[in-house]
Design an enzyme around this catalytic site. Structure first.
Site: not given
Length: 265
Positions: A13, A154
């Site tokens: 991905t 993050y």
């Protein structure tokens, strides 16, 4: 030691550029058929063409789609087909002070960085276990251990990937399926170059100088003294995806250039 993935099919991905593309290329060089993924048809098709040019004879195809939503993952899985190897590389990052990160942005980071891997693994893991062989790899980050103050959201998602990876490995013992996380450190990719430029602000530094300043100010514990290359990260992933790594599962494998100042996780 030679890595041979002939006869294996890999889904990677977020693989139209950067680390993801390097991983797809490394797997193709080892003989795997590779499915590349990006959000847009044009960019995905371009990445497939570049891979075929870089690795003559490679079997590669592209399936575009936004994996940051449940609907996008379902549509992707409907087109991507079966896989022996799943590399959950997709991820987003951006520097932003914690107090300026609203709920919508938290949800976006969690959907893209965490839930895309959850959804794809939920689909492929039982199929791999039934077949008696499989590899799932999550691209975490040294930021999972050294939460960066400039982008806490993050770091949180990358820490969550470590828990997810270990938990999935625990869920399929003695199955022939391995699940691992790879933790890159600062890596020279298109996205990181933009990120470093953002952090350098109005200093207008040349790329090489900006990298040096970034390491000195933001990652001073680096033992490598430079950014890693995408190929160096991809090499670790290719090994973990291979039969040679059959005894490595539930692990957090660092390619961080020594940034993390601990002997383990």
């Amino acid at each position: 030691m030679q890595i041979d993935l002939s006869g294996r099919r890999a889904v990677v991905t977020g693989s139209t550029g950067g680390i993801g593309f390097a991983i797809a290329r490394a797997l193709a060089e080892c003989g795997a058929a590779v499915v590349l993924n990006g959000r847009g048809e044009e960019r995905t098709a371009s990445a497939v063409a570049r891979l075929r040019e870089a690795v003559p004879g490679a079997t590669a195809e592209g399936v575009s789609g936004d994996l940051g939503t449940a609907e996008g993952c379902a549509a992707f899985l409907g087109r991507a087909g079966e896989a022996d190897i799943l590399v959950n590389n997709l991820g987003i990052f951006a520097p932003k002070p914690f107090l300026e990160i609203d709920d919508a942005e938290w949800h976006r980071f969690l959907e893209v960085n965490l839930m895309s891997g959850v959804r794809l693994s939920r689909h492929y893991l039982p199929r791999m276990a039934k077949a008696g062989w499989g590899r799932i790899v999550f691209l975490s980050s040294e930021s999972a251990l050294n939460i960066p103050r400039e982008m806490i959201h993050y770091g949180v998602t990358k820490t969550a990937l470590l828990a997810l990876s270990r938990g999935l490995a625990e869920s399929v013992p003695a199955s022939g399926v391995t699940v691992n996380a790879v933790l890159p450190g600062p890596t020279r990719s298109e996205g990181v170059a933009e990120f470093i430029d953002q952090l350098s602000g109005e200093r207008h530094l040349a790329p090489e100088e900006a990298e040096k300043v970034f390491l000195a100010e933001n990652r001073p514990t680096s033992l490598l003294g430079r950014l890693a290359t995408v190929k160096e990260v991809a090499n670790m992933v290719a090994y973990v995806c291979s039969p040679l790594a059959s005894a490595t599962t539930g692990a957090a494998l660092r390619v961080d250039g020594g940034v993390v100042r601990t002997i383990s996780p």
